[in-house]
Design a protein around this motif. Structure first.
Motif, PDB file in Angstrom:
ATOM      1  N   ALA A  55       0.817  -1.216   0.000  1.00  0.00           N
ATOM      2  CA  ALA A  55       0.000   0.000   0.000  1.00  0.00           C
ATOM      3  C   ALA A  55       0.851   1.266   0.000  1.00  0.00           C
ATOM      4  CB  ALA A  55      -0.929   0.001   1.217  1.00  0.00           C
ATOM      5  N   LEU A  56       1.950   1.292   0.787  1.00  0.00           N
ATOM      6  CA  LEU A  56       2.739   2.511   0.925  1.00  0.00           C
ATOM      7  C   LEU A  56       3.813   2.628  -0.148  1.00  0.00           C
ATOM      8  CD1 LEU A  56       3.590   5.060   2.422  1.00  0.00           C
ATOM      9  CD2 LEU A  56       4.893   3.609   4.018  1.00  0.00           C
ATOM     10  N   GLU A  57       4.586   1.573  -0.367  1.00  0.00           N
ATOM     11  CA  GLU A  57       5.723   1.670  -1.288  1.00  0.00           C
ATOM     12  C   GLU A  57       5.330   2.032  -2.721  1.00  0.00           C
ATOM     13  OE1 GLU A  57       7.966  -1.901  -1.011  1.00  0.00           O
ATOM     14  OE2 GLU A  57       8.840  -1.413   0.952  1.00  0.00           O
ATOM     15  N   PRO A  58       4.218   1.467  -3.286  1.00  0.00           N
ATOM     16  CA  PRO A  58       3.889   1.822  -4.670  1.00  0.00           C
ATOM     17  C   PRO A  58       3.353   3.246  -4.828  1.00  0.00           C
ATOM     18  CG  PRO A  58       2.920  -0.280  -4.059  1.00  0.00           C
ATOM     19  CD  PRO A  58       3.375   0.374  -2.805  1.00  0.00           C
ATOM     20  N   SER A  59       2.934   3.887  -3.726  1.00  0.00           N
ATOM     21  CA  SER A  59       2.309   5.205  -3.832  1.00  0.00           C
ATOM     22  C   SER A  59       3.357   6.296  -3.649  1.00  0.00           C
ATOM     23  CB  SER A  59       1.206   5.346  -2.782  1.00  0.00           C
ATOM     24  OG  SER A  59       1.771   5.358  -1.486  1.00  0.00           O
ATOM     25  N   VAL A  60       2.953   7.536  -4.010  1.00  0.00           N
ATOM     26  CA  VAL A  60       3.838   8.689  -3.842  1.00  0.00           C
ATOM     27  C   VAL A  60       3.329   9.623  -2.763  1.00  0.00           C
ATOM     28  CG1 VAL A  60       4.681   8.595  -6.211  1.00  0.00           C
ATOM     29  CG2 VAL A  60       2.614   9.911  -5.699  1.00  0.00           C
ATOM     30  N   GLY A  61       2.113   9.381  -2.319  1.00  0.00           N
ATOM     31  CA  GLY A  61       1.542  10.233  -1.283  1.00  0.00           C
ATOM     32  C   GLY A  61       1.552   9.553   0.074  1.00  0.00           C
ATOM     33  N   THR A  62       0.750  10.113   0.945  1.00  0.00           N
ATOM     34  CA  THR A  62       0.647   9.595   2.315  1.00  0.00           C
ATOM     35  C   THR A  62      -0.253   8.364   2.330  1.00  0.00           C
ATOM     36  OG1 THR A  62       0.940  11.800   3.221  1.00  0.00           O
ATOM     37  CG2 THR A  62      -0.015  10.131   4.680  1.00  0.00           C
ATOM     38  N   CYS A  63       0.165   7.360   3.082  1.00  0.00           N
ATOM     39  CA  CYS A  63      -0.628   6.132   3.247  1.00  0.00           C
ATOM     40  C   CYS A  63      -0.972   5.976   4.726  1.00  0.00           C
ATOM     41  CB  CYS A  63       0.140   4.908   2.756  1.00  0.00           C
ATOM     42  SG  CYS A  63      -0.746   3.347   3.003  1.00  0.00           S
ATOM     43  N   THR A  64      -2.234   5.761   4.984  1.00  0.00           N
ATOM     44  CA  THR A  64      -2.695   5.611   6.369  1.00  0.00           C
ATOM     45  C   THR A  64      -2.881   4.135   6.694  1.00  0.00           C
ATOM     46  OG1 THR A  64      -3.830   7.739   6.280  1.00  0.00           O
ATOM     47  CG2 THR A  64      -4.500   6.198   8.027  1.00  0.00           C
ATOM     48  N   ILE A  65      -2.217   3.716   7.765  1.00  0.00           N
ATOM     49  CA  ILE A  65      -2.341   2.328   8.244  1.00  0.00           C
ATOM     50  C   ILE A  65      -2.810   2.394   9.690  1.00  0.00           C
ATOM     51  CG2 ILE A  65      -1.145   0.155   8.676  1.00  0.00           C
ATOM     52  CD1 ILE A  65       0.878   0.961   6.540  1.00  0.00           C
ATOM     53  N   SER A  66      -3.814   1.583  10.019  1.00  0.00           N
ATOM     54  CA  SER A  66      -4.354   1.615  11.381  1.00  0.00           C
ATOM     55  C   SER A  66      -4.445   0.201  11.939  1.00  0.00           C
ATOM     56  CB  SER A  66      -5.743   2.267  11.400  1.00  0.00           C
ATOM     57  OG  SER A  66      -6.657   1.507  10.631  1.00  0.00           O
ATOM     58  N   LEU A  67      -4.339   0.137  13.256  1.00  0.00           N
ATOM     59  CA  LEU A  67      -4.488  -1.124  13.993  1.00  0.00           C
ATOM     60  C   LEU A  67      -5.497  -0.870  15.100  1.00  0.00           C
ATOM     61  CD1 LEU A  67      -3.769  -4.019  14.802  1.00  0.00           C
ATOM     62  CD2 LEU A  67      -1.794  -3.120  16.030  1.00  0.00           C
ATOM     63  N   THR A  68      -6.664  -1.493  14.996  1.00  0.00           N
ATOM     64  CA  THR A  68      -7.737  -1.288  15.970  1.00  0.00           C
ATOM     65  C   THR A  68      -8.269  -2.641  16.436  1.00  0.00           C
ATOM     66  OG1 THR A  68      -9.378  -1.181  14.190  1.00  0.00           O
ATOM     67  CG2 THR A  68      -8.419   0.914  14.923  1.00  0.00           C
TER      68      THR A  68
END
Length: 585
Positions: free
Chosen positions: A488-501
């Motif tokens: 999710a994060l590496e292929p993108s150029v913007g901010t990636c949000t990851i959550s653990l709930t």
């Protein structure tokens, strides 16, 4: 006793096999005989019970049919036309009018007797003493007719029975006819009805299929008109409402099942000649015993022959093995001139294997020596390739102190996080950790990734501290976060949000790892289970995590993917809500 044990121990195998086969056959024969006797005894008991049940059903059906006929007699005497005709006959002084009324009454009675195959005839005696008869008529003796009329008068409107006798095989139901009009009941005696019932037909249609049915009322025989023996001879054996017994009467043995009606007090007997039931069973018993004796003799002879055929190749093999023991491998590998080639059974394979062993024994010795040298060399190289984990940890600790001395806080934090992850990844602790320990690994992993991706990584964790006591397989969360960063994060150029709930359900505790990346197919995990999809990663995959959770907690738990292309990925980790031995930390 010890002498017999010693003799058996040193006995030849063929003799042991012969004794063993004989013993097995004898035990099988004894067991089969016992089971047979038990089976036949159960069969006998079931036969008794079945006869009683069939008799009960038959008697109930006959009773219901007689009750129906009794109700029919009530319907006849309350028929408005018959009531009117009987009253008119009682009040009329004209013989012509009475004759006409009686003719109409006969026509009305014909409608009843014509629709009842169980009736011989219907007889109506009016107030003037004249009798009208319809159906299949049999002359009734005057004395018997007087008894029937007297029974009806004494019964005051209730039904009474007259049993068959030598003059008439019919069962007769009689009752008095009393007058009524609408709601007015003067209950005057205006006649008497009696119906002759075909008991033979009723029993044939509703009675038991096996044996002879006898119906009695005290000393009187209701059915049949001529029984095989006098039922009074077995009355003393009837001691309860229902049951069965075996009785010898007039030199013959009978099986008798009986049932006493609570409604009429009649006794229903199902009488079957005892030998007629058990003649075939006794014959089967004798045939089975004879067959078992023949099988026993055949098995003994066959066992002796079989044991000899089994031990002869073994004895030949022993001779050849003694030659090989002395080092004479050439002769040990040659068949005797009068010996047939070995068969293709296990003993034949044993002979062939022995020959191959003799041929290759020198090669095996050489190969064994070479293999030992190779093992020693491999062990030496393995010792050289080992790395002492403590040396690695000490090196990382030295780097950490050097970073702190040079005030490189970021390097220090990364080294500390890396050391924690390495130490926990290769440690030999239990494979099941508390959620608190697993979350500490997550924090250190995120610390390292934060230095790498900086503001592009937005991580949020919301797991209440009260849930930290829960158990979770080691390395469950960190690989899922690593997958989220990789896909999710590496292929993108913007901010990636990851959550653990986390959240609680009625029967499970759920941890959710979610990202807003490109997503994946919702059936990814199912394809991995079926082997139709392979991953390109080298780490701990989704299938590995899912299998470890299911192995630890059961098939109701594991990973569940909620994702679609372009909609991000949400992975649900389903864990037990309550576990034995869990304590808050």
């Amino acid at each position: 006793m010890q002498t017999w044990k010693s003799r058996f121990r040193h006995m030849k195998i063929k003799n042991k096999l012969s004794i063993l086969i004989a013993f097995i056959v004898a035990m099988t024969f004894a067991f089969a005989l016992i089971v047979q006797q038990y089976a036949f005894s159960v069969y006998d008991e079931q036969l008794y019970v079945k006869s009683s049940r069939v008799l009960y059903l038959s008697s109930s059906a006959i009773e219901k049919e007689l009750e129906r006929l009794e109700q029919l007699s009530f319907n006849i005497i309350t028929d408005t036309q018959i009531q009117s005709q009987l009253k008119s006959i009682a009040q009329s002084d004209s013989d012509y009018d009475r004759l006409t009324l009686r003719k109409h009454m006969v026509d009305r009675l014909l409608t009843y007797v014509g629709s009842e195959p169980s009736l011989y005839s219907i007889h109506m005696v009016d107030a003037a003493g004249a009798q009208q008869d319809v159906g299949s008529l049999v002359p009734i003796q005057a004395g018997k007719r007087d008894v029937i009329l007297r029974l009806a008068d004494n019964a005051e409107g209730q039904a009474r029975w007259t049993f068959p006798d030598a003059s008439d095989p019919a069962l007769i139901l009689t009752r008095q006819v009393r007058s009524y009009s609408g709601t007015m009941f003067d209950l005057q005696d205006i006649g008497t009805i009696f119906m002759r019932i075909n008991m033979e037909r009723i029993v044939h249609e509703l009675g038991a299929g096996e044996g002879d049915l006898i119906v009695t009322s005290g000393p009187d025989v209701i059915y049949p008109s001529q029984p095989h023996f006098d039922p009074a001879l077995i009355q003393s054996s009837i001691t309860s409402e229902t049951g069965y017994f075996i009785k010898e009467v007039q030199g013959k043995t009978y099986f008798v099942a009986y049932n006493r009606s609570s409604a009429t007090g009649w006794t229903y007997l199902n009488v079957t000649p005892f030998n007629q039931i058990f003649r075939q069973i006794v014959l089967i018993k004798e045939i089975v015993i004879g067959v078992f004796i023949l099988i026993f003799a055949f098995a003994i002879l066959w066992g002796i022959r079989f044991s000899r055929g089994l031990t002869r190749p073994i004895e030949n093999l022993i001779v050849r093995m003694k030659l090989a023991e002395k080092g004479n491998f050439a002769e040990a590998n040659i068949l005797a001139g009068d010996q047939e080639p070995p068969a293709m059974d296990e003993l034949g394979l044993l002979h062939r294997t022995f020959r191959l062993m003799v041929e290759r024994i020198n090669d095996l010795i050489t190969e064994n020596y070479a293999s030992r040298l190779l093992i020693k060399e491999t062990e030496f190289k393995a010792l050289q390739a080992q790395i002492n984990p403590h040396f690695l940890y000490n090196t990382l600790e030295s780097i950490n102190w050097m970073a702190k001395i040079n005030k490189q806080t970021q390097i220090s934090q990364m080294v500390q996080a890396l050391a924690f992850l390495l130490r926990n990844s290769v440690s030999l602790k239990e494979p099941i950790l508390t959620l608190k320990e697993e979350l500490e690994m997550v924090q250190h992993y995120i610390t390292i990734q934060k230095f790498r991706f900086e503001e592009r990584l937005s991580f949020h964790m919301d797991v209440p501290e009260r849930e930290h006591f829960r158990k979770i397989p080691k390395l469950t969360l960190q690989p899922l976060l690593e997958n989220a960063i990789h896909y999710a994060l590496e292929p993108s150029v913007g901010t990636c949000t990851i959550s653990l709930t986390s959240r609680e359900e009625a029967d499970a505790f759920i941890l959710i790892v979610e990202d807003d990346g490109p997503g994946m197919a919702s059936d990814t995990l199912e394809l991995l289970r079926e082997g139709r999809l392979t991953t390109a990663g080298n780490g701990i995959g989704l299938l590995n995590i899912d299998e470890r959770i299911r192995f630890a907690f059961g098939e109701n738990y594991g990973l569940f993917i909620d994702s679609a292309p372009g909609q991000g990925t949400r992975i649900h980790i389903r864990l037990p809500k309550e576990m034995e031995g869990s304590e808050h930390v």
